[in-house]
Enzyme design. Structure first.
Site, PDB file in Angstrom:
ATOM      1  CB  SER A   1      29.682  36.078  39.350  1.00 31.70           C
ATOM      2  OG  SER A   1      31.183  35.940  39.659  1.00 31.70           O
ATOM      3  CE  LYS A   2      30.164  38.846  31.826  1.00 34.52           C
ATOM      4  NZ  LYS A   2      29.322  40.057  32.166  1.00 34.52           N
ATOM      5  NE  ARG A   3      33.185  37.064  41.892  1.00 34.94           N
ATOM      6  CZ  ARG A   3      32.940  35.687  42.668  1.00 34.94           C
ATOM      7  NH1 ARG A   3      33.759  34.883  43.028  1.00 34.94           N
ATOM      8  NH2 ARG A   3      31.550  35.800  42.908  1.00 34.94           N
ATOM      9  CB  THR A   4      33.038  31.073  39.324  1.00 32.46           C
ATOM     10  OG1 THR A   4      31.723  32.204  39.325  1.00 32.46           O
ATOM     11  CG2 THR A   4      33.423  31.343  40.502  1.00 32.46           C
ATOM     12  N   GLY A   5      33.845  31.938  35.885  1.00 29.23           N
ATOM     13  CA  GLY A   5      33.868  31.263  34.853  1.00 29.23           C
ATOM     14  C   GLY A   5      32.778  31.678  33.379  1.00 29.23           C
TER      15      GLY A   5
END
Ligand code: GLU
Length: 491
Positions: A257-261
């Site tokens: 997800s956006k969390r991880t990049g």
């Protein structure tokens, strides 16, 4: 696929956002499968959700696919015999299928208010009941009465009448045969109240109408597959084969997800990731040619592509690996090929202008390609080549320039370079050794201040190459300016 006929596959994005890594990987597998077997790659735009669609998303999806080199044979901008390829333009077909479904009895009108269905599902959850969703109350309604209520304008949905006692076998190239019993499948909604058909309905109708032989898509759709297969059966159409590709996981083991990049392909493009490296990286998310090959061209990937070799387990998105692949790719690209690709990045950073020659860019590419991972790195690493780019040396360069012999070194170097017949000296190392011995200094004492004065840092390509990139006039200017900035020697 019927024996002998080439496969037809499709990528079916919804234009409600940009193309993400997972979608791009699905598209890539579809594309590779079509190319491997001389088949057809269809691009179908699932744009039934008028509120969430956007022209910008569509553009972004098409551009990202093109950037990765995933060309489609039928679809937007291409046309084809199975069109239109926008679901928004196929509404009459969906209405006709709904009419047929009601007539043949595999669809029925359900007037239960949404609140009743929601409460039912809530009860089932709370009681941990094995009952599946909607209780089929309206399935028993008298047909004529249902028609009367509909004609009077009563709100309702169309549900699929799941037949009892059937076994649904998904022929999946990754998971083998996945079996469902029809008792496990709810009487799902095919058309919402208001007339909007659902994803499962239109997807299966279009896969059939477009003669899709293999549905290759994300694992999250596996639960939809029995619904879509039951619709194929109701229509008397052949059932496609499937490949449900594994999820992509972030470094934390959770769904990417956006969390991880960055997850949108456009973001990678904007940061200067080379497309062939991105292709290579996506190809390795859940697939391997063998246990050794980690770099390949699209042609090699196509030649080796096999649905049966896709992993069942989630694929980890490893950014370090992507960076490594990018670096490997740039290192292997001949400077003449790299030069034009670097130009826009260097121009944007003010390092080159319209008058900068191809020859200079090639020299730049040759000097820097070992050190780059992304095209965008060229702008950062080459920043010292901007006008005045060495005027503010970093801490290490400042320390090197503060050495007592620096003034002598810079003055002697400038003088020799001014007089050199060939610039930069053809054999820079011997030139530098001569300078060091003339000054009675070690090589390090000569090279550090030179490098610091020319580039403002102690890193970067060999000094000889820096000289070549700066040219004689600018190089001399930098050496003299740096010498001039030194504090005068104490009396
Ligand atoms: N539009 C659907 C999606 O983007 C397509 C799923 C499918 O390939 O069937 O998830």
């Amino acid at each position: 696929m019927s024996p002998g006929s080439p496969p037809r596959v499709r990528f079916a994005p919804s234009p409600t956002g940009r193309l993400h890594v997972g979608g791009a990987r699905t598209a890539l597998f579809n594309w590779a499968f079509a190319r491997r077997h001389g088949g057809v790659f269809v691009l179908r735009i699932e744009d039934t959700d008028q509120e969430r669609n956007s022209a910008a998303s569509l553009r972004s999806i098409l551009d990202s696919l093109r950037w990765l080199g995933l060309d489609w044979d039928e679809g937007p901008e291409k046309g084809g015999d199975a069109g239109p390829y926008f679901q928004s333009q196929r509404q009459d077909r969906y209405r006709e299928a709904a009419r047929r479904g009601l007539e043949e009895g595999w669809l029925y009108r359900c007037f239960c208010p949404p609140a009743r269905v929601a409460a039912l599902k809530e009860e089932q959850r709370a009681a941990r009941s094995s009952a599946i969703g909607y209780d089929r109350r309206c399935r028993g309604l008298d047909r004529a009465e249902a028609e009367r209520r509909a004609a009077a304008g009563e709100a309702h949905v169309l549900r699929f009448a799941v037949p009892a006692g059937e076994e649904i076998v998904v022929r999946d190239h990754i998971r083998g045969r996945v079996r469902f019993r029809s008792e496990e499948v709810e009487d799902w909604v095919a058309v919402r109240s208001g007339g909007m058909p659902t994803y499962n309905f239109v997807c299966a109708l279009d896969d059939a109408a477009m003669a899709i032989s293999h549905v290759i898509r994300g694992e999250e759709h596996l639960a939809n597959t029995p619904k879509q297969l039951l619709l194929c059966r109701a229509l008397g159409l052949p059932e496609p084969e499937f490949a449900h590709v594994p999820l992509i996981l972030g470094a934390d083991g959770r769904k990417l997800s956006k969390r991880t990049g960055d997850t949108a392909i456009e973001d990678y493009r904007a940061k200067g990731y080379p497309a062939p490296a991105m292709f290579n990286f996506l190809g390795l998310l859940g697939f391997a040619i063998d246990d050794r090959t980690d770099r390949f061209t699209p042609e090699e990937f196509v030649a080796a592509f096999d649905l049966g070799r896709i992993n069942k387990a989630g694929a980890v998105f490893d950014l370090d690996r992507l960076h490594w692949l990018c670096g490997e790719y740039l290192r292997a690209t001949p400077p003449a090929e790299l030069a034009p690709r670097l130009r826009p990045w260097l121009a944007e950073a003010g390092i080159v202008g319209p008058a900068t020659s191809e020859e200079w860019l090639e020299r730049f590419a040759a000097a820097f390609r070992e050190r780059l991972r992304l095209y965008g790195d060229a702008a950062v690493q080459g920043a010292f080549l901007r006008p005045g780019g060495a005027d503010r040396p970093d801490a290490k360069a400042t320390a090197a320039l503060a050495a007592p012999e620096t003034g002598r070194v810079l003055a002697a170097a400038a003088e020799r370079l001014e007089q050199a017949e060939v610039f930069p000296p053809a054999d820079f190392d011997s030139w530098a050794r001569e300078l060091a011995s003339a000054l009675g200094l070690g090589m390090g004492k000569v090279m550090k201040p030179l490098r610091a004065a020319l580039s403002g840092t102690l890193g970067g390509p060999p000094v000889g190459e820096i000289l070549g990139l700066l040219g004689r006039e600018r190089a001399l200017g930098r050496l003299r300016r740096a010498a001039g900035r030194l504090s005068p020697p104490s009396p």
